[in-house]
Design a protein around this motif. Structure first.
Motif, PDB file in Angstrom:
ATOM      1  N   ALA A   5       0.809  -1.224   0.000  1.00 21.03           N
ATOM      2  CA  ALA A   5       0.000   0.000   0.000  1.00 21.03           C
ATOM      3  C   ALA A   5       0.840   1.271   0.000  1.00 21.03           C
ATOM      4  O   ALA A   5       0.569   2.186  -0.802  1.00 21.03           O
ATOM      5  CB  ALA A   5      -0.967  -0.017   1.182  1.00 21.03           C
ATOM      6  N   PRO A   6       1.853   1.413   0.850  1.00 29.70           N
ATOM      7  CA  PRO A   6       2.645   2.654   0.806  1.00 29.70           C
ATOM      8  C   PRO A   6       3.305   2.886  -0.542  1.00 29.70           C
ATOM      9  O   PRO A   6       3.339   4.013  -1.041  1.00 29.70           O
ATOM     10  CB  PRO A   6       3.683   2.454   1.916  1.00 29.70           C
ATOM     11  N   ASP A 178      -2.460  10.041   6.212  1.00 32.45           N
ATOM     12  CA  ASP A 178      -1.616   9.073   5.505  1.00 32.45           C
ATOM     13  C   ASP A 178      -1.785   7.675   6.091  1.00 32.45           C
ATOM     14  O   ASP A 178      -1.844   6.682   5.355  1.00 32.45           O
ATOM     15  CB  ASP A 178      -0.149   9.487   5.586  1.00 32.45           C
ATOM     16  N   THR A 182      -3.305   4.551   4.014  1.00 32.34           N
ATOM     17  CA  THR A 182      -2.506   3.331   3.851  1.00 32.34           C
ATOM     18  C   THR A 182      -3.274   2.112   4.339  1.00 32.34           C
ATOM     19  O   THR A 182      -3.292   1.063   3.671  1.00 32.34           O
ATOM     20  CB  THR A 182      -1.175   3.462   4.610  1.00 32.34           C
ATOM     21  N   GLN A 186      -4.437  -0.860   1.879  1.00 34.62           N
ATOM     22  CA  GLN A 186      -3.929  -2.205   2.161  1.00 34.62           C
ATOM     23  C   GLN A 186      -5.070  -3.198   2.351  1.00 34.62           C
ATOM     24  O   GLN A 186      -5.031  -4.317   1.827  1.00 34.62           O
ATOM     25  CB  GLN A 186      -3.056  -2.186   3.410  1.00 34.62           C
TER      26      GLN A 186
END
Length: 221
Positions: A5-6, A178, A182, A186
């Motif tokens: 995800a990041p 953030d 994330t 995810q």
């Protein structure tokens, strides 16, 4: 275990980053050559955008509650943020010379309202998980614009901290959005509910509508 995800958020944000020279108004605000009437129009257009986006985010949160709690948490936080930002907008409008009567009689510009109209379209039609990815990329550019405006309003226009608070709110870095983005991306990836290609298309359109917003305002005398 990998955590894509990041990386996906970073790649998408980089891929959708606007041309730094594509926004004609931000440089004019930065050097103090934008007129007060243009700043007033910015305040008045945002008075339409903020509540519209808040309701769209609330709807997206409600859509995600049953199957995507992480996605719902992301949009709930966004809706709460829009409400807080809206509380700070009035001081900016008043500093621009806009009173309540001016707000009530203002006719919004189609080129500026295309962005919230599309956000509303996404709330109704898009997968909420895909919208998380698209919006996160868009917010990166918006945050930078707000940081530039907040500095210029103080240094070029002599606005008070209270009058700049709306832009400070969006410009200030915060790890919470953030983190929520994330987690939402995810979870959607793990569940197989994220269409990266479709999210990229949504993000590209959001950036185009963002550019339309600023280009429209740049033509206000």
């Amino acid at each position: 275990m990998t955590h894509p995800a990041p990386d996906l958020l970073k790649r998408t944000t980089a891929a959708l980053a606007p041309d730094p020279h594509a926004n004609p108004l931000i440089p004019r605000i930065a050097d103090g050559t934008a007129t007060r009437s243009t700043l007033a129009s910015l305040a008045l257009e945002q008075a339409w955008v903020i509540p519209a986006d808040r309701r769209a985010f609330e709807f997206l949160a409600a859509r995600g509650e049953a199957t995507d709690p992480e996605v719902a948490a992301f949009f709930t936080a966004l809706a709460e943020g829009e409400a807080l930002a809206g509380e700070r907008l009035t001081a900016f409008a008043r500093a621009c010379g806009v009173d309540e009567a001016g707000e009530a009689s203002y006719e919004p510009l189609a080129g500026c309202q295309a962005y919230p109209a599309y956000v509303a379209w996404l709330a109704l039609n898009a997968s909420p998980a895909d919208v998380v990815l698209a919006l996160t990329a868009n917010f990166s550019a918006w945050s930078g614009y707000c940081a530039t405006i907040a500095t210029a309003l103080r240094e070029r226009y002599g606005f008070t901290d209270e009058a700049c608070a709306f832009f400070d709110f969006f410009a200030q870095p915060s790890p919470e959005p953030d983190r929520l983005a994330t987690a939402a991306v995810q979870a959607a990836l793990d569940a197989g509910r994220l269409d990266e290609e479709r999210a990229h298309t949504y993000g590209r359109l959001l950036q185009d509508y963002e550019a339309m917003f600023w280009n429209t305002l740049s033509r206000v005398p």
